[in-house]
Each structure stands twice: as C-alpha cells, then as structure tokens.
Design a protein around this motif. Structure first.
Motif, PDB file in Angstrom:
ATOM      1  N   ALA A  98      41.053  45.248  48.047  1.00 44.70           N
ATOM      2  CA  ALA A  98      41.216  43.988  47.321  1.00 44.70           C
ATOM      3  C   ALA A  98      42.359  43.199  47.943  1.00 44.70           C
ATOM      4  O   ALA A  98      43.374  43.764  48.349  1.00 44.70           O
ATOM      5  CB  ALA A  98      41.498  44.250  45.838  1.00 44.70           C
ATOM      6  N   PHE A  99      42.178  41.889  48.033  1.00 44.27           N
ATOM      7  CA  PHE A  99      43.231  40.961  48.426  1.00 44.27           C
ATOM      8  C   PHE A  99      43.627  40.158  47.190  1.00 44.27           C
ATOM      9  O   PHE A  99      42.768  39.704  46.444  1.00 44.27           O
ATOM     10  CB  PHE A  99      42.753  39.983  49.501  1.00 44.27           C
ATOM     11  N   ALA A 100      44.911  39.975  46.999  1.00 43.66           N
ATOM     12  CA  ALA A 100      45.367  39.288  45.788  1.00 43.66           C
ATOM     13  C   ALA A 100      46.329  38.156  46.113  1.00 43.66           C
ATOM     14  O   ALA A 100      47.158  38.262  47.023  1.00 43.66           O
ATOM     15  CB  ALA A 100      46.039  40.282  44.836  1.00 43.66           C
ATOM     16  N   GLN A 101      46.207  37.075  45.329  1.00 44.49           N
ATOM     17  CA  GLN A 101      47.184  36.003  45.296  1.00 44.49           C
ATOM     18  C   GLN A 101      48.035  36.174  44.044  1.00 44.49           C
ATOM     19  O   GLN A 101      47.541  36.624  43.002  1.00 44.49           O
ATOM     20  CB  GLN A 101      46.508  34.638  45.244  1.00 44.49           C
ATOM     21  N   CYS A 102      49.291  35.754  44.113  1.00 42.66           N
ATOM     22  CA  CYS A 102      50.209  35.833  42.972  1.00 42.66           C
ATOM     23  C   CYS A 102      50.856  34.464  42.775  1.00 42.66           C
ATOM     24  O   CYS A 102      51.502  33.956  43.693  1.00 42.66           O
ATOM     25  CB  CYS A 102      51.292  36.886  43.215  1.00 42.66           C
ATOM     26  N   LYS A 103      50.684  33.885  41.581  1.00 46.05           N
ATOM     27  CA  LYS A 103      51.170  32.539  41.326  1.00 46.05           C
ATOM     28  C   LYS A 103      52.026  32.493  40.063  1.00 46.05           C
ATOM     29  O   LYS A 103      51.603  32.943  38.997  1.00 46.05           O
ATOM     30  CB  LYS A 103      50.000  31.560  41.156  1.00 46.05           C
ATOM     31  N   THR A 104      53.223  31.936  40.207  1.00 49.26           N
ATOM     32  CA  THR A 104      54.049  31.620  39.052  1.00 49.26           C
ATOM     33  C   THR A 104      53.881  30.131  38.747  1.00 49.26           C
ATOM     34  O   THR A 104      53.145  29.416  39.428  1.00 49.26           O
ATOM     35  CB  THR A 104      55.525  31.931  39.326  1.00 49.26           C
ATOM     36  N   ASP A 152      44.541  24.104  41.172  1.00 46.87           N
ATOM     37  CA  ASP A 152      43.832  23.498  42.297  1.00 46.87           C
ATOM     38  C   ASP A 152      43.891  24.369  43.547  1.00 46.87           C
ATOM     39  O   ASP A 152      43.454  23.948  44.626  1.00 46.87           O
ATOM     40  CB  ASP A 152      44.387  22.103  42.592  1.00 46.87           C
ATOM     41  N   ARG A 153      44.418  25.592  43.403  1.00 46.63           N
ATOM     42  CA  ARG A 153      44.541  26.488  44.558  1.00 46.63           C
ATOM     43  C   ARG A 153      43.748  27.782  44.367  1.00 46.63           C
ATOM     44  O   ARG A 153      43.907  28.730  45.132  1.00 46.63           O
ATOM     45  CB  ARG A 153      46.023  26.809  44.808  1.00 46.63           C
ATOM     46  N   LEU A 154      42.886  27.797  43.375  1.00 45.30           N
ATOM     47  CA  LEU A 154      42.167  29.022  43.034  1.00 45.30           C
ATOM     48  C   LEU A 154      41.218  29.478  44.138  1.00 45.30           C
ATOM     49  O   LEU A 154      40.987  30.678  44.313  1.00 45.30           O
ATOM     50  CB  LEU A 154      41.380  28.830  41.740  1.00 45.30           C
ATOM     51  N   SER A 155      40.647  28.538  44.856  1.00 46.17           N
ATOM     52  CA  SER A 155      39.630  28.895  45.853  1.00 46.17           C
ATOM     53  C   SER A 155      40.205  29.018  47.261  1.00 46.17           C
ATOM     54  O   SER A 155      39.459  29.081  48.239  1.00 46.17           O
ATOM     55  CB  SER A 155      38.499  27.856  45.837  1.00 46.17           C
ATOM     56  N   GLU A 156      41.519  29.039  47.402  1.00 45.75           N
ATOM     57  CA  GLU A 156      42.144  29.125  48.722  1.00 45.75           C
ATOM     58  C   GLU A 156      41.847  30.448  49.433  1.00 45.75           C
ATOM     59  O   GLU A 156      41.692  30.485  50.653  1.00 45.75           O
ATOM     60  CB  GLU A 156      43.662  28.972  48.601  1.00 45.75           C
ATOM     61  N   LEU A 157      41.791  31.525  48.675  1.00 50.00           N
ATOM     62  CA  LEU A 157      41.636  32.848  49.276  1.00 50.00           C
ATOM     63  C   LEU A 157      40.161  33.142  49.551  1.00 50.00           C
ATOM     64  O   LEU A 157      39.354  33.231  48.637  1.00 50.00           O
ATOM     65  CB  LEU A 157      42.230  33.921  48.361  1.00 50.00           C
ATOM     66  N   ASN A 158      39.842  33.303  50.810  1.00 53.41           N
ATOM     67  CA  ASN A 158      38.496  33.668  51.244  1.00 53.41           C
ATOM     68  C   ASN A 158      38.620  34.995  51.983  1.00 53.41           C
ATOM     69  O   ASN A 158      39.081  35.051  53.122  1.00 53.41           O
ATOM     70  CB  ASN A 158      37.921  32.578  52.150  1.00 53.41           C
ATOM     71  N   THR A 159      38.241  36.076  51.322  1.00 54.89           N
ATOM     72  CA  THR A 159      38.472  37.400  51.900  1.00 54.89           C
ATOM     73  C   THR A 159      37.652  37.637  53.165  1.00 54.89           C
ATOM     74  O   THR A 159      38.126  38.258  54.120  1.00 54.89           O
ATOM     75  CB  THR A 159      38.156  38.499  50.873  1.00 54.89           C
ATOM     76  N   THR A 180      33.246  44.246  51.929  1.00 55.15           N
ATOM     77  CA  THR A 180      34.079  43.052  51.926  1.00 55.15           C
ATOM     78  C   THR A 180      35.095  43.126  50.796  1.00 55.15           C
ATOM     79  O   THR A 180      34.729  43.390  49.649  1.00 55.15           O
ATOM     80  CB  THR A 180      33.220  41.786  51.754  1.00 55.15           C
ATOM     81  N   PRO A 181      36.375  42.919  51.072  1.00 47.93           N
ATOM     82  CA  PRO A 181      37.395  42.996  50.018  1.00 47.93           C
ATOM     83  C   PRO A 181      37.131  42.016  48.875  1.00 47.93           C
ATOM     84  O   PRO A 181      36.641  40.899  49.097  1.00 47.93           O
ATOM     85  CB  PRO A 181      38.692  42.635  50.763  1.00 47.93           C
ATOM     86  N   ILE A 182      37.425  42.446  47.676  1.00 47.43           N
ATOM     87  CA  ILE A 182      37.286  41.573  46.515  1.00 47.43           C
ATOM     88  C   ILE A 182      38.526  40.704  46.385  1.00 47.43           C
ATOM     89  O   ILE A 182      39.592  41.013  46.927  1.00 47.43           O
ATOM     90  CB  ILE A 182      37.053  42.365  45.212  1.00 47.43           C
ATOM     91  N   ARG A 183      38.383  39.577  45.661  1.00 51.47           N
ATOM     92  CA  ARG A 183      39.500  38.668  45.420  1.00 51.47           C
ATOM     93  C   ARG A 183      40.132  38.981  44.070  1.00 51.47           C
ATOM     94  O   ARG A 183      39.435  39.210  43.086  1.00 51.47           O
ATOM     95  CB  ARG A 183      39.015  37.215  45.400  1.00 51.47           C
ATOM     96  N   MET A 184      41.453  38.963  44.041  1.00 47.00           N
ATOM     97  CA  MET A 184      42.181  39.112  42.791  1.00 47.00           C
ATOM     98  C   MET A 184      43.155  37.941  42.670  1.00 47.00           C
ATOM     99  O   MET A 184      43.666  37.442  43.677  1.00 47.00           O
ATOM    100  CB  MET A 184      42.953  40.436  42.742  1.00 47.00           C
ATOM    101  N   PHE A 185      43.411  37.530  41.435  1.00 42.36           N
ATOM    102  CA  PHE A 185      44.310  36.402  41.199  1.00 42.36           C
ATOM    103  C   PHE A 185      45.238  36.745  40.049  1.00 42.36           C
ATOM    104  O   PHE A 185      44.798  36.937  38.915  1.00 42.36           O
ATOM    105  CB  PHE A 185      43.506  35.142  40.866  1.00 42.36           C
ATOM    106  N   ALA A 206      38.488  32.046  41.281  1.00 42.90           N
ATOM    107  CA  ALA A 206      39.644  32.917  41.495  1.00 42.90           C
ATOM    108  C   ALA A 206      39.280  34.356  41.833  1.00 42.90           C
ATOM    109  O   ALA A 206      40.001  35.032  42.568  1.00 42.90           O
ATOM    110  CB  ALA A 206      40.529  32.906  40.255  1.00 42.90           C
ATOM    111  N   GLY A 207      38.179  34.862  41.283  1.00 41.92           N
ATOM    112  CA  GLY A 207      37.833  36.266  41.453  1.00 41.92           C
ATOM    113  C   GLY A 207      38.261  37.082  40.246  1.00 41.92           C
ATOM    114  O   GLY A 207      38.155  36.628  39.105  1.00 41.92           O
TER     115      GLY A 207
END
Length: 305
Positions: A211-217, A223-230, A245-250, A268-269
């Motif tokens: 899994a690949f993850a984004q972390c947002k405070t 407007d950045r939810l779809s930035e990560l394309n694994t 294929t790695p899954i997306r985590m947010f 977001a995933g």
C-alpha cells in the motif's frame, strides 16, 4: 474553513466544523454551553440578519442541535476513545481530561486540522506534519496486522541520501520492485507517497500486499485526493513491477466529508480520517512518538492559552 485560535465558524459552516470549534473551545474548561458557544460568533455575523431584522433564538437552538448531534455521532463512531461527551439535554459539552493515549492523539488530530499548519506546524522543534506521518504509520501497521511493515518515504530519507536512496532501501526490504529508475532531471519531494506499507510472507517472494499512503493535515486537501497514482508511481520508479498493484491509502487529521463520502473515497482510496485513525489506534505507541505528540500539543496550548 475557519482556523484556530482566532477564526470563528459562520452559520454556513457544517456541523462538523462547529463540533471541532466546540471541542477546541472546551479543552481548557470543565464544560461549556453549546448554545452560548454558538451565540457569540453568530451574533457578530451579518448572517444572523433576516430581511434586516435580527433572527430569534431558534436559529441558535437549531445550530446547537446540529452540533450536539454531531458530537454524539462522533461518540458512537469511536466508542470509548472519544474524549468528549454531552450533558444538560445535550446542550453542554465536556472534555474528559485524562492522560490516556487516545485523549492525546485526538487532541493532536484536532489541532493538526484547525491550526494553520504552514505557520504553526513547528512547535518545540517538532514538525506536526512529520508527527502525523509517524502516527499514521503506526495506525497502518495495526490495521494490516501481523507481519506488516512500514517505512516513511517523506520525512525519514535525509540521513541516507534523499528520495531515490530511500526508495531503493525500501524495495530491498520489500523484496519487490527491483532496482529503481534514476530519472535524472526529475526532482520529486516524495512523489505523493508518504508511507509504503507491505505485508509479505516468510518465503520473501513477490506477490504480497503493498500500500502507498498520503498523509494530510489541515483542511486544504480535498482538491489533492487524486494526486496519488500507484500504478504510475511503480512504472516511474520500479524496474520490476509488483505482482499486485499497490492500493492507495489516504490519512487525514480532519473528518472525511460524510455527505460526499463515496465520490471522495473513490478519489482517495482506502480512507483513514480522524475517526478511523482512532478506530485503529494501537493500545500503545512508541514512547518517543507519544512524548513528541504531548510536547507538540502542550506547546500549542501554552502559546494560545
């Protein structure tokens, strides 16, 4: 979106925003009247005027009802880990002040959401965004369970030579992905991946969960939810593509918007908002991480008290 410590929500703000405002306002008090809390910002707002005539208290009561309903929903969603409760027919909110892990983590997530995290993220030499990545890593491990591993791509790479060196180290640990393409001339910060989580087998062979993850405070991430394309990340950097294929985590310190959960989650995933983070918060945290969270929160409270 209002920002603490001086921002005030308006009548148009959601019940979720108002609940955050109520939670922050009661942190240093035994309890607080929700109705009184509502009146102050609304009385100074032009939105309390209807056709030039000041609206009656029904508007305040309706907003207080929305807030208390949201707080009770949060309580039912998180169970015993929610550090607030309502009383006085749900018109008062009380902070359940203890030294419990979930109390400190919730306070941290609330502050990470409502403070200006560009100006206020550094407290006592600690970066709140990096603390959130470390916390998210622990939650991800707890979610995936036995034999899961995690590495922070975004903030722990400096000691080994930057993004490419860190990513190569991770692929070697994962036993998947092969070498990495250097892509000279391309200067990524973390290429939208903050955490890499994997769960393999004793045979150390490919075909495992990744899994690949984004972390947002903060509150400016929708407007950045779809930035990560694994898939694109793997093709850009890995010389040998993962079998699965790695899954997306947010991960976000804020609540995820309930009214548009499905379309936003599709972008977001696998979502971990504030309440899902609390849901999979481990029973214990690394002592250094917990102490850093306490230090960061205490510095904020001292600064704005």
């Amino acid at each position: 979106m209002f920002k603490l410590p001086n921002g005030l929500p308006s009548l148009r703000n959601s019940a979720q925003d108002w609940a955050d405002y109520a939670e922050y306002s009661v942190l240093s008090k035994t309890n607080l009247s929700i109705l009184s809390l509502v009146k102050t910002p609304l009385l100074i707002s032009d939105e309390t005027l209807v056709d030039g005539i000041e609206d009656d208290t029904d508007k305040f009561i309706n907003k207080a009802d929305e807030i208390s309903a949201e707080i009770n929903n949060r309580k039912s969603t998180t169970g015993f880990k929610y550090p607030f409760e309502t009383s006085d027919s749900d018109y008062s909110i009380k902070f359940l002040l203890t030294d419990s892990l979930h109390v400190w983590v919730y306070k941290f997530l609330l502050l990470c959401t409502r403070l200006n995290m560009k100006d206020e993220k550094i407290q006592s030499g600690l970066d709140g965004t990096q603390l959130f990545e470390r916390l998210s890593a622990e939650v991800a491990l707890n979610f995936f369970g036995n034999n899961a591993e995690v590495d922070i791509l975004g903030t722990s790479k400096s000691h080994i030579g930057g993004f490419r060196a860190k990513l190569l180290e991770i692929t070697k640990r994962m036993k998947e992905g092969g070498d990495i393409h250097q892509n000279h001339g391309y200067k990524p910060q973390d290429d939208n991946v903050d955490l890499i989580i994997w769960k393999g087998f004793s045979d150390k062979l490919p075909s495992q969960m990744i899994a690949f993850a984004q972390c947002k405070t903060g509150t400016s991430w929708q407007d950045r939810l779809s930035e990560l394309n694994t898939e694109s990340f793997c093709k850009t950097w890995f010389s040998r593509q993962p079998v699965v294929t790695p899954i997306r985590m947010f991960f976000c310190a804020q609540y995820f918007p309930k009214e548009i959960w499905h379309p936003r989650a599709n972008e977001a995933g696998l979502v971990f908002d504030r309440f899902r983070i609390l849901d999979y918060l481990p029973d214990t945290l690394n002592d250094d991480l917990l102490q850093d969270i306490k230090t960061w929160c205490s510095a904020i409270e001292a600064k704005f008290s």
